[in-house]
Write an enzyme that holds these catalytic residues in place. Structure first.
Site, short mmCIF file in Angstrom:
data_model
loop_
_atom_site.label_atom_id
_atom_site.label_comp_id
_atom_site.label_asym_id
_atom_site.label_seq_id
_atom_site.Cartn_x
_atom_site.Cartn_y
_atom_site.Cartn_z
N CYS A 1 0.84 -1.21 0.00
CA CYS A 1 0.00 0.00 0.00
C CYS A 1 0.87 1.25 0.00
O CYS A 1 1.74 1.41 0.86
CB CYS A 1 -0.91 -0.01 1.23
SG CYS A 1 -1.67 1.59 1.56
N HIS B 1 -8.28 7.48 3.66
CA HIS B 1 -7.64 8.73 3.22
C HIS B 1 -8.64 9.62 2.51
O HIS B 1 -9.68 9.16 2.02
CB HIS B 1 -6.46 8.43 2.29
CG HIS B 1 -6.87 7.97 0.92
ND1 HIS B 1 -7.38 6.70 0.67
CD2 HIS B 1 -6.85 8.61 -0.28
CE1 HIS B 1 -7.66 6.58 -0.61
NE2 HIS B 1 -7.36 7.73 -1.23
N GLN C 1 -8.75 13.65 0.17
CA GLN C 1 -7.96 14.48 -0.74
C GLN C 1 -8.29 15.96 -0.55
O GLN C 1 -9.34 16.29 0.00
CB GLN C 1 -8.25 14.11 -2.19
CG GLN C 1 -7.95 12.68 -2.56
CD GLN C 1 -8.01 12.45 -4.07
OE1 GLN C 1 -7.46 13.22 -4.85
NE2 GLN C 1 -8.70 11.40 -4.47
N ASN D 1 -0.17 15.04 -3.97
CA ASN D 1 -0.54 13.92 -4.83
C ASN D 1 0.51 13.68 -5.92
O ASN D 1 0.91 14.62 -6.62
CB ASN D 1 -1.90 14.23 -5.48
CG ASN D 1 -2.59 13.00 -6.03
OD1 ASN D 1 -1.95 12.15 -6.65
ND2 ASN D 1 -3.89 12.90 -5.82
N CYS E 1 0.57 3.34 3.44
CA CYS E 1 0.97 2.85 4.76
C CYS E 1 2.32 3.46 5.19
O CYS E 1 3.16 3.77 4.35
CB CYS E 1 1.08 1.31 4.75
SG CYS E 1 -0.50 0.46 4.99
N HIS F 1 -4.02 0.50 8.12
CA HIS F 1 -4.57 0.19 6.81
C HIS F 1 -5.99 -0.35 6.89
O HIS F 1 -6.76 -0.24 5.93
CB HIS F 1 -3.65 -0.83 6.12
CG HIS F 1 -4.01 -1.13 4.69
ND1 HIS F 1 -3.71 -0.25 3.67
CD2 HIS F 1 -4.62 -2.19 4.11
CE1 HIS F 1 -4.14 -0.77 2.52
NE2 HIS F 1 -4.69 -1.95 2.75
N HIS G 1 -6.94 2.12 2.06
CA HIS G 1 -6.33 2.79 3.22
C HIS G 1 -7.13 4.06 3.49
O HIS G 1 -7.40 4.83 2.57
CB HIS G 1 -4.86 3.13 2.92
CG HIS G 1 -4.10 3.53 4.15
ND1 HIS G 1 -3.12 2.75 4.69
CD2 HIS G 1 -4.20 4.61 4.96
CE1 HIS G 1 -2.63 3.33 5.77
NE2 HIS G 1 -3.28 4.47 5.96
N ASN H 1 -13.26 10.11 -1.26
CA ASN H 1 -13.94 9.08 -2.03
C ASN H 1 -13.76 7.78 -1.28
O ASN H 1 -12.64 7.29 -1.17
CB ASN H 1 -13.36 8.94 -3.44
CG ASN H 1 -13.61 10.17 -4.30
OD1 ASN H 1 -14.65 10.80 -4.19
ND2 ASN H 1 -12.65 10.51 -5.15
N SER I 1 -9.09 4.08 -5.23
CA SER I 1 -8.25 3.00 -5.73
C SER I 1 -7.43 2.37 -4.61
O SER I 1 -6.62 1.50 -4.86
CB SER I 1 -7.34 3.51 -6.86
OG SER I 1 -6.69 4.69 -6.46
#
Ligand SMILES: O=P(O)(O)O[C@H]1O[C@H](CO)[C@@H](O)[C@H](O)[C@H]1O
Ligand SMILES: O=P(O)(O)O[C@H]1O[C@H](CO)[C@@H](O)[C@H](O)[C@H]1O
Lengths: 341, 341
Positions: free
Chosen positions: A52, A168, A170, A77, A55, A115, A166, A155, A163
């Protein structure tokens, strides 16, 4: 002929924040579903996944190594849709082809080093650290002279284009004010000019009186299914106090924000007994240096599921060509969510 | 610093039909994709499926039996989102909760009795019969005194929410003009007032001169990737002659419409070597009895696929909260589609 009843008959509702309509068809969910089924997420994940890229301690696509972070972690990003270095300029041909360059910054925020968690699994004190980071980032990015708007969002779930499982979110911060917050600015500032109170203060007062669309509340925040909800189990989280952005939130309100996030996400997970997918985002006042007395910060949750963990609402032909459309009333959605408290 | 280049740098493009912006990030599709993969449709279907509620002779959910139709077949949707009998009325509370009843008709159109075909597999003479039916339905529904707008559309493929692979489309006709055509009305009528020509006539002239976004054309229609496309391989089909609705199309133009549909859908199927999913819809002038000299009929194709038959573009967090965003330029999309001619 019977008289018009919003729990029975097809109708349009007006979205006060956007100034747009949504088509509501109360009984459409009775139709049988033979279409696509989503695969539900596997729910056992390791605490640490060596493959990942989010992580702690792992190496990302661009060769950088993540620190051994103990709570949250933010970085730019690696495949950003917006770049700080884009040259400024415009493109124009015969008046009908028009483009302008857009500068910006895209960041990724890890909510936890673990995770295997999601916001609903995290302790409220841990979520509070995410709220702190949102605040810090809004202020830091908003202070850049070329940034007019900071969009914080998450998302969640592969059905929402995430995708990586984990936990997260944005941030996309950019030099223009995008369409959705621009519409909300217009509606909220016009209302404030006319009434001297924020649109969402007055709206919240009505909802607290009606009670039918409330999902969960605490001292500082209320989560409810808006009268004009588009997604089947859409909610909006509104602070009781009128303030425009995270630079103006108090310490107690930050705790309460973490608390309402924990409660709402837990209710969502119970609805279809799944790690509930959604896109969520915080709308707050632009950072273009202008004054926005009417802006009232809020957070939208747009979850795609309609009937079960595997059957979502498709926003397709009619919705893309004409108007958003929903198949159950906001009141019945709120009642189901409230029942899971 | 290099100068602004729309093939290289992030920028916003203005959608002239809607009066809205789209964010274009030319190089974002370089990022690796580890997210959701769509299951691709099985491509062998029988010519007749006894369990399909659209095949000739079969019985539908409401107990009605489909006729043994030889070409097209239209019927009222058994689970309609809009009903002709809805009582009229409005709902209002404290100015902020606003709803109005909406009357309408929802129909299903079978394109062919053959369960195993799609528009791209059908003969042009067969597609012409679909165009005839679209025209007939637009005129018939539009003539009803309570119908102000007729939306003809197709959801193709399970990824676009189609629950039955039998080739079919839908029509939702209603008493209000929905948001998307309302915005297009505003933009087109304003342009016509100012210039005395339709927006799409002038736009098409520029595209025919530039050539970079053209996909395929015939005597009466041009299919191109609009300068302001949102979906990766979005196209718009524009008649060369300025007319507002299907009541004004000539016989030759109907043949040409069928021809361009056949060509465009065949190109789409070749792109990822799959029966290409999309939502498509015809935008034409409202049927509310007013005059719309600026309206120029056109058809939108919104296909979700981005990288392959199994990887789509997700319109999620940023797109739902802020602005539509695309990862490849319209020019590169058009070039790829054109190469498949
Ligand atoms: O009418 P259908 O095919 O059952 O339904 C499909 O198209 C409709 C119109 O775009 C959407 O509202 C539905 O979400 C979608 O599943
Ligand atoms: O940035 P990610 O997670 O790679 O990408 C995801 O979110 C973006 C912002 O909403 C979307 O543009 C992408 O389509 C989606 O897959």
């Amino acid at each position: 002929m019977s008289s018009f009843d919003i729990t029975e008959h097809s109708h349009r509702r007006f979205n006060q924040l956007l100034g747009e309509w949504v088509l509501v068809s109360p009984h459409r969910s009775k139709r049988p579903w033979q279409g696509q089924q989503e695969t539900t997420e596997q729910d056992t994940r390791p605490q640490f996944d060596p493959s990942c890229y989010l992580c702690p301690g792992n190496v990302r696509a661009n060769g950088e190594k993540n620190p051994d972070y103990p709570s949250t972690f933010v970085f730019t990003n690696d495949f950003a849709a917006l770049q700080a270095e884009s040259p400024s300029g415009t493109f124009e041909k015969h008046g009908l082809l028009q483009a302008q360059s857009e500068r910006g910054v895209c960041k990724v925020i890890c909510f936890s080093p673990r995770h295997d968690l999601t916001l609903s699994d995290m302790e409220t004190t841990e979520i509070r650290k995410v709220v702190d980071l949102w605040q810090e980032q809004y202020l830091e990015l908003g202070a850049l002279d070329y940034i007019s708007y900071v969009q914080i969002f998450e998302n969640k779930g592969s059905v929402m284009g995430s995708s990586n499982p984990h936990p997260h979110g944005q941030i996309w911060a950019q030099s223009s004010v995008p369409g959705e917050p621009a519409k909300e600015t217009e509606q909220q500032e016009a209302y404030f000019q006319q009434n001297g109170r924020s649109l969402l203060s007055d709206y919240l007062a009505i909802e607290l009186e009606e009670k039918t669309r409330i999902v969960v509340e605490n001292d500082a925040f209320v989560a409810l299914v808006p009268f004009w909800a588009v997604w089947p189990f859409e909610t909006i989280v509104i602070p009781r106090r009128h303030f425009g952005h995270l630079g103006q939130i108090t310490d107690e309100e930050k705790d309460a924000y973490a608390d309402i996030m924990k409660r709402l996400s837990s209710i969502y997970d119970k609805l279809f007994n799944t790690s509930f997918p959604y896109s969520a985002g915080i709308h707050q006042s632009p950072t273009d240096g202008k004054d926005y007395p009417g802006w009232h910060l809020h957070m939208h949750f747009y979850p795609p599921l309609l009937r079960s963990a595997s059957v979502k609402k498709f926003m397709v032909g009619y919705e893309l060509m004409a108007d958003p459309q929903r198949d159950i009333t906001p009141e019945s959605a709120a009642e189901r969510l409230r029942g899971l408290l």
